[in-house]
Design an enzyme around this catalytic site. Structure first.
Site, short mmCIF file in Angstrom:
data_model
loop_
_atom_site.label_atom_id
_atom_site.label_comp_id
_atom_site.label_asym_id
_atom_site.label_seq_id
_atom_site.Cartn_x
_atom_site.Cartn_y
_atom_site.Cartn_z
CG MET A 33 -1.90 -1.17 1.18
SD MET A 33 -3.43 -0.86 2.08
CE MET A 33 -2.79 -0.62 3.73
CE1 TYR A 35 4.82 8.64 3.79
CE2 TYR A 35 5.41 7.37 5.73
CZ TYR A 35 5.37 8.57 5.06
OH TYR A 35 5.87 9.70 5.64
CG HIS A 40 6.82 -1.95 2.35
ND1 HIS A 40 6.77 -0.86 3.18
CD2 HIS A 40 5.57 -2.46 2.32
CE1 HIS A 40 5.53 -0.70 3.63
NE2 HIS A 40 4.78 -1.67 3.14
CE LYS A 152 3.59 -4.75 11.68
NZ LYS A 152 2.69 -4.05 10.83
CB SER A 188 3.84 -0.48 10.82
OG SER A 188 2.57 -0.08 10.38
CB SER A 189 2.86 2.51 6.26
OG SER A 189 3.51 1.63 5.37
#
Ligand code: AMP
Length: 284
Positions: A33, A35, A40, A152, A188-189
């Site tokens: 998603m 950011y 990632h 995660k 986490s974003s």
């Protein structure tokens, strides 16, 4: 550095993947998603290592957000994300608008039972239907040989793995370990929502995960006792509010009383208004 392309068009991604496949090149795929952070990036790096070409999708999928969730405020930064993808060796970014993915009269869904009815599925009732539907669409669009997902989101990984098996999708699902900040907080974003005080308080999640994991390693098999100990630790942090802490069978996501098979111990905890998740698994 390779020359990376960005497209929002389904036709373009399809044509490019077809051309690669015609040349006999393998295609790895990393759905996100955006950011992007080192979590990632670890997925993209692994995909680059194991495939000739790598597609990263960046799509904040409206279908997986509930009506009171953070769809509108979800952080976005395509320029930064593009630079990270290119530097990590990705070959193409798929960044569609919602209208490209969902026709106004869209009405076809991938809706899984059982595995989606525990853990995050209880507090996010529409979430996994949105995830399964969009991942199916993305698989159909990018036709990857391999797709990379983070541990995660352990329940998501289990669900996608099952969906691919149940529906005979021709893609290999690969799970990748959780990447953490130096102090232990899972990247986490959504960590960007935290104020400095909340950021400190958020450490209680990884502390509880480490504690639970150490109890299991030391031979504790009573799930109630492990959960009680983790709950007490979380409750010692005034800014934390537990959504759930549970131990489930790693494959079926069903709650179990005793650790006698591979398990997933997962939690969702609010720090202020931000809902964070963390987990550990064990093969004991
Ligand atoms: P998201 O952009 O949050 O939808 O995540 C896209 C993918 O990155 C999912 O497969 C996540 O599980 C994975 N991911 C997110 N955070 C981490 C992390 N800290 N470590 C490993 N993978 C992650």
């Amino acid at each position: 550095m390779n020359f990376m392309k960005i497209t929002g068009k389904i036709d373009e991604i399809r044509a490019q993947v077809k051309a690669w496949k015609k040349e006999g090149l393998s295609v790895g795929f990393v759905p996100t998603m955006g950011y992007l952070h080192e979590g990632h990036q670890s997925l993209i790096a692994r995909a680059v290592k194991e495939n000739d070409r790598v597609v990263v999708s960046i799509f904040v999928n409206p279908m997986q957000f509930g009506p009171t969730e953070d769809l509108a405020s979800y952080p976005r930064d395509l320029d930064r994300d593009s630079a990270l993808c290119e530097a990590t060796g990705a070959h193409m970014i798929f960044h569609p608008e919602p209208e490209e993915m969902y026709a106004p009269d869209f009405c076809s869904y991938v809706d899984m039972s059982v595995l989606t009815e525990e853990l995050c599925g209880l507090s996010r009732p529409v979430h996994f239907r949105g995830v399964c539907t969009v991942v199916t669409k993305l698989f159909n669009i990018a036709c990857p040989d391999r797709a990379y997902f983070g541990q995660k989101d352990a329940q998501q990984l289990a669900i996608i793995t099952r969906m691919v098996r149940d529906l005979n999708m021709d893609v290999e699902v690969i799970g990748c370990p959780i990447v953490r900040e130096d102090d232990g907080l899972a990247k986490s974003s959504r960590n960007t929502y935290l104020t400095p005080t909340e950021r400190k308080a958020a450490l209680v999640l990884s502390k509880a995960i480490n504690f639970g994991e150490s109890l299991v390693k030391d031979g504790e098999t009573d799930c109630k006792k492990i959960i009680a100990a983790m709950t007490e630790l979380i409750e010692s942090e005034p800014l934390a509010k537990i959504d759930y802490i549970k131990i489930v069978d790693a494959l079926s996501m069903e709650q179990i009383p005793t650790i006698d098979r591979p398990i997933l111990c997962a939690m969702a905890v609010y720090i202020g208004n931000t809902r964070l998740i963390d987990n550990f698994t064990t093969n004991l």
